[in-house]
Design an enzyme around this catalytic site. Structure first.
Site, PDB file in Angstrom:
ATOM      1  N   GLY A 204      35.342  42.071  44.064  1.00  0.00           N
ATOM      2  CA  GLY A 204      36.928  41.672  43.781  1.00  0.00           C
ATOM      3  C   GLY A 204      37.474  42.404  42.845  1.00  0.00           C
TER       4      GLY A 204
ATOM      5  N   GLN B  90      43.794  45.013  36.676  1.00  0.00           N
ATOM      6  CA  GLN B  90      42.562  45.625  36.168  1.00  0.00           C
ATOM      7  C   GLN B  90      42.432  47.034  36.162  1.00  0.00           C
ATOM      8  OE1 GLN B  90      40.210  42.679  38.839  1.00  0.00           O
ATOM      9  NE2 GLN B  90      38.995  42.655  36.738  1.00  0.00           N
TER      10      GLN B  90
ATOM     11  N   CYS C 269      33.377  38.807  35.733  1.00  0.00           N
ATOM     12  CA  CYS C 269      34.730  39.706  35.865  1.00  0.00           C
ATOM     13  C   CYS C 269      34.455  41.203  35.168  1.00  0.00           C
ATOM     14  CB  CYS C 269      35.714  39.190  35.076  1.00  0.00           C
ATOM     15  SG  CYS C 269      37.540  39.887  35.261  1.00  0.00           S
ATOM     16  N   LEU C 270      34.871  42.208  36.201  1.00  0.00           N
ATOM     17  CA  LEU C 270      34.707  43.442  35.564  1.00  0.00           C
ATOM     18  C   LEU C 270      35.334  43.841  34.344  1.00  0.00           C
ATOM     19  CD1 LEU C 270      35.090  45.364  39.165  1.00  0.00           C
ATOM     20  CD2 LEU C 270      33.011  44.750  37.843  1.00  0.00           C
TER      21      LEU C 270
ATOM     22  N   HIS D 160      39.974  33.488  41.858  1.00  0.00           N
ATOM     23  CA  HIS D 160      39.889  34.230  40.567  1.00  0.00           C
ATOM     24  C   HIS D 160      40.832  35.469  40.612  1.00  0.00           C
ATOM     25  CE1 HIS D 160      36.513  36.399  37.860  1.00  0.00           C
ATOM     26  NE2 HIS D 160      37.638  37.418  38.021  1.00  0.00           N
ATOM     27  N   GLU D 161      40.888  36.330  41.583  1.00  0.00           N
ATOM     28  CA  GLU D 161      41.797  37.313  41.508  1.00  0.00           C
ATOM     29  C   GLU D 161      43.168  37.139  41.468  1.00  0.00           C
ATOM     30  OE1 GLU D 161      40.086  40.121  41.019  1.00  0.00           O
ATOM     31  OE2 GLU D 161      37.969  39.386  41.449  1.00  0.00           O
TER      32      GLU D 161
ATOM     33  N   HIS E 161      44.277  36.554  38.009  1.00  0.00           N
ATOM     34  CA  HIS E 161      44.441  37.805  37.342  1.00  0.00           C
ATOM     35  C   HIS E 161      45.978  38.077  37.569  1.00  0.00           C
ATOM     36  CE1 HIS E 161      40.901  39.495  35.772  1.00  0.00           C
ATOM     37  NE2 HIS E 161      40.264  39.429  36.988  1.00  0.00           N
TER      38      HIS E 161
HETATM   39 NI    NI Z   1      38.339  39.369  37.227  1.00  0.00          NI
END
Ligand code: NI
Length: 172
Positions: free
Chosen positions: A48, A53, A96-97, A138-139, A142
């Site tokens: 995701g 990001q 998370c990236l 989660h997304e 963000h």
């Molecule tokens: Ni993330």
């Protein structure tokens, strides 16, 4: 499609804390952004990615929850909203990236009902559970400037950020 750099907490915390703005129209420019996000996510690799990001403060998410051996199943969420969340909770070890190499358990509602615009701007309403419910929440966080480590204790959160900083310094 272009792979864009992914922002991380060691150097880009101020951007990652921004609240993203709603998208006005799903047009070709937005589809270019979504295609780039998808390519960037596959390259990372991740399941995701939110637009912030890659430094774009728009309410856009891409996701693909297909397993490695399954065909790709990209999904796009524009202006996603949670309409309903269950009282039942679910614990999952998240990563998370933007917080590379850090994994920890986060508790979230097990089921959510969501509404969003898809890749073509069509409104969709659906229920999510399991990994899909975890990932969309989660997304969505963000888009509101919230990271999964913000759900942890202050000690764990600070430790996670210093680990990412240390790794970034060592890689430099
Ligand atoms: Ni993330």
């Amino acid at each position: 499609m272009t792979i864009r750099p992914i922002l991380t907490v060691d150097s880009d915390m101020a951007v990652l804390k921004k609240v993203s703005a709603p998208v006005e129209t799903v047009d070709d420019d937005l589809r270019v952004l979504m295609d780039d996000m998808l390519e960037t996510m596959y390259d990372a690799p991740g399941i995701g990615l939110a637009a912030i990001q890659i430094g774009v403060p728009k309410r856009v998410i891409v996701m693909d929850l297909a397993r490695a051996e399954e065909p790709k199943a990209p999904r796009f969420f524009v202006n996603p909203e949670i309409l309903w969340a269950s009282d039942e909770m679910f614990v999952y070890e998240e990563g998370c990236l933007s917080v590379p190499e850090i994994y920890d358990e986060v508790e979230r509602p097990a089921h959510v009902r969501i509404r969003y615009l898809d890749y073509n701007g069509q409104q969709v309403e659906e229920e999510a559970e399991g990994l899909f419910a975890v990932c969309i929440q989660h997304e969505l966080d963000h888009l509101n400037g919230v990271l999964f480590i913000d759900h942890l204790s202050r000690l764990k959160r600070d430790r996670a950020i210093s680990k990412v900083r240390k790794a970034a310094r060592e890689a430099a």
